[in-house]
Design an enzyme around this catalytic site. Structure first.
Site, short mmCIF file in Angstrom:
data_model
loop_
_atom_site.label_atom_id
_atom_site.label_comp_id
_atom_site.label_asym_id
_atom_site.label_seq_id
_atom_site.Cartn_x
_atom_site.Cartn_y
_atom_site.Cartn_z
N GLY A 1 49.12 -31.54 41.05
CA GLY A 1 47.83 -31.43 41.73
C GLY A 1 46.80 -30.52 41.12
CD GLU B 1 56.94 -33.52 41.88
OE1 GLU B 1 56.04 -34.24 42.36
OE2 GLU B 1 57.98 -33.24 42.51
CE1 TYR C 1 41.23 -43.00 43.66
CE2 TYR C 1 40.97 -42.75 41.29
CZ TYR C 1 41.75 -43.08 42.38
OH TYR C 1 43.04 -43.47 42.18
CB CYS D 1 30.78 -60.98 36.87
SG CYS D 1 30.71 -61.61 35.20
#
Ligand code: LLP
Length: 435
Positions: free
Chosen positions: A238, A288, A331, A358
């Site tokens: 994170g 992680e 996002y 497109c």
């Protein structure tokens, strides 16, 4: 920090002129800096020295085999989320035995593959998953090492689509009922309770949510150690990166110039805040991280196809599109765009930066100001090393981009641009349509 900078007005990755890469391998092409990955990895590890630490690189961020091998050479293990990712770890020569397998929807086949590879821990997200892992392990005559993912119900204060530690998210088991989940797990004959895990979200730019989450689960982790003798606590990934000032943030001087209190999260700040909380546990600590390790280690090279001057609006039309780098469309993510050859004498150009797909969503940036550019010139999207290629698709039958790894003055194609033939290799026209 990273190793992308201008040398004599030419954008370099380490000692390689990126225009040379674009000319040789074409565009769109992802380029990764091995040295930046090394630096990020070592810096993060150094910020947590003193802990019994294992870095499990979250390979969903970038799972190119060369990148994985580089991580394996650095001593990293992996955080993987599918049978496919596990096979990549094995193909790259990574240590599956030190790696962890996460995800809310593990299939029986994936569980079997992971048991056979001997993964260090299954990160379990629900009670039915406990039953399934127990069942598959029993069939193989094995004991599956597991850690339950705790959802601490902490607001990571990041984008809604990448926050994971709130109770309304689909992830993990609420802290309030986690003790019951462990008690249930302990009754299964083919499970071994090895650890506990959490992950509250991605692209966190302050340390406070990490501290809040760790503090919240700490008493429970201590309890698990006493009750079940667990070996590890994985605090997830994170750590955020700099997107807005991506190029400038490659240099220490940029960091030094940031006003105190406004400096983006660094591994040092993260380490200093978490080490005192984690060290007394006497457990192995797993991290992680994905984005932090590879995000600023990669760029996406693209070529200008057209400068279309509209009424009141300009469009810089590139050969890269949302299928190559979906983060802006998905996002509203910001990616800095820079020319491969900088010419400060040119006038400024204000334009929407778009791809050839497109639909209007195929837009990388609105009203971006950069130097005047024209057909055939090259540009680079920065901070594209994480969740770039791995989230790409073939929409509009556009081939998957090429990937190149740089190390010093060397660079090598580590994934060839996809050909039309491989794109359609699995497709066929059924007999009943053939007249
Ligand atoms: N561990 C778990 C359980 C995760 O779900 C994730 C990311 C990570 C570790 C790694 O997080 P990182 O250190 O990279 O923040 N596609 C999105 C990001 C999705 C993150 C999903 N989980 C994006 O492009 O921003």
């Amino acid at each position: 920090m990273h190793h992308f900078r201008y040398v004599s007005h030419k954008l370099h990755c380490e000692d390689v002129d990126l225009a040379a890469v674009a000319q040789l391998h074409g565009t769109p092409t992802y380029v990764y800096s091995a040295q930046t990955i090394t630096d990020n990895y070592r810096r993060l590890a150094a910020s947590l020295t003193g802990l019994d630490l294992r870095i499990c690189y979250a390979m969903k961020a970038n799972s190119n085999l060369a990148v994985l091998r580089h991580f394996a050479n650095l001593g990293a293990a992996f955080d993987l989320v599918s049978g496919g990712e596990l096979r990549r770890v094995l193909a790259a020569g990574g240590r599956a035995q030190d790696s962890v397998f996460a995800g809310v929807g593990k299939t029986e086949a994936e569980i079997q593959l992971a048991l056979e590879a001997g993964v260090y821990g299954f990160h379990v997200e629900s009670e039915p998953e406990l039953a399934r892992i127990n069942h598959v392990a029993g069939q193989l005559g094995r004991k599956a090492p597991i850690a339950i993912r705790i959802n601490p119900n902490v607001d990571a204060k990041t984008h809604a689509k990448i926050t994971t530690g709130k109770s309304e998210n689909k992830f993990g088991i609420p802290l309030t009922v986690a003790a019951e989940a462990y008690a249930a797990a302990a009754k299964y004959p083919h499970l071994q309770l090895r650890g506990v895990q959490m992950h509250i979200g991605s692209q966190l730019t302050t340390v406070a949510p990490f501290v809040e989450a760790v503090e919240k689960v700490l008493p429970f982790v201590q309890q698990l150690k006493r009750d079940y003798g667990i070996q590890y606590f994985s605090v997830g990934g994170g750590l955020g990166i700099v997107y807005q000032d991506a190029l400038a943030s490659g240099a220490q001087a940029w960091w030094d110039a940031q006003p105190a209190g406004e400096r983006p999260l660094t591994p040092e700040v993260y380490g200093a805040a978490l080490k005192p909380l984690l060290a007394p546990l006497g457990l192995k600590i797993l991290l992680e991280p994905g984005r932090f390790l590879v995000g600023n280690s990669g760029v996406l090279l693209s070529r200008v196809e057209y400068l279309k001057r509209g009424s009141g609006k300009n469009f810089l039309i590139l050969d890269a599109a949302m299928n190559d780098l979906v983060r802006p469309a998905m996002y509203d993510a910001y990616h800095e765009l820079v020319p491969l050859v900088r010419d400060t004498a040119r006038p400024a150009l204000k334009a929407d930066i778009v791809g050839p797909i497109c639909e209007s969503g195929d837009c990388f940036a609105k009203d971006r100001t950069l130097q005047q550019l024209g057909e055939g010139e090259y540009v680079a999207f920065l901070s594209a090393g994480a969740y770039g290629y791995t989230m790409a698709s073939r929409y509009n039958t556009r081939a998957m981009a090429a990937e190149v790894l740089v190390s010093g003055a060397r660079f090598e194609l580590v994934n060839a641009r996809e050909s039309f033939e491989t794109m359609v290799a699995g497709e066929k026209i059924p007999g009943f349509l053939k007249t």
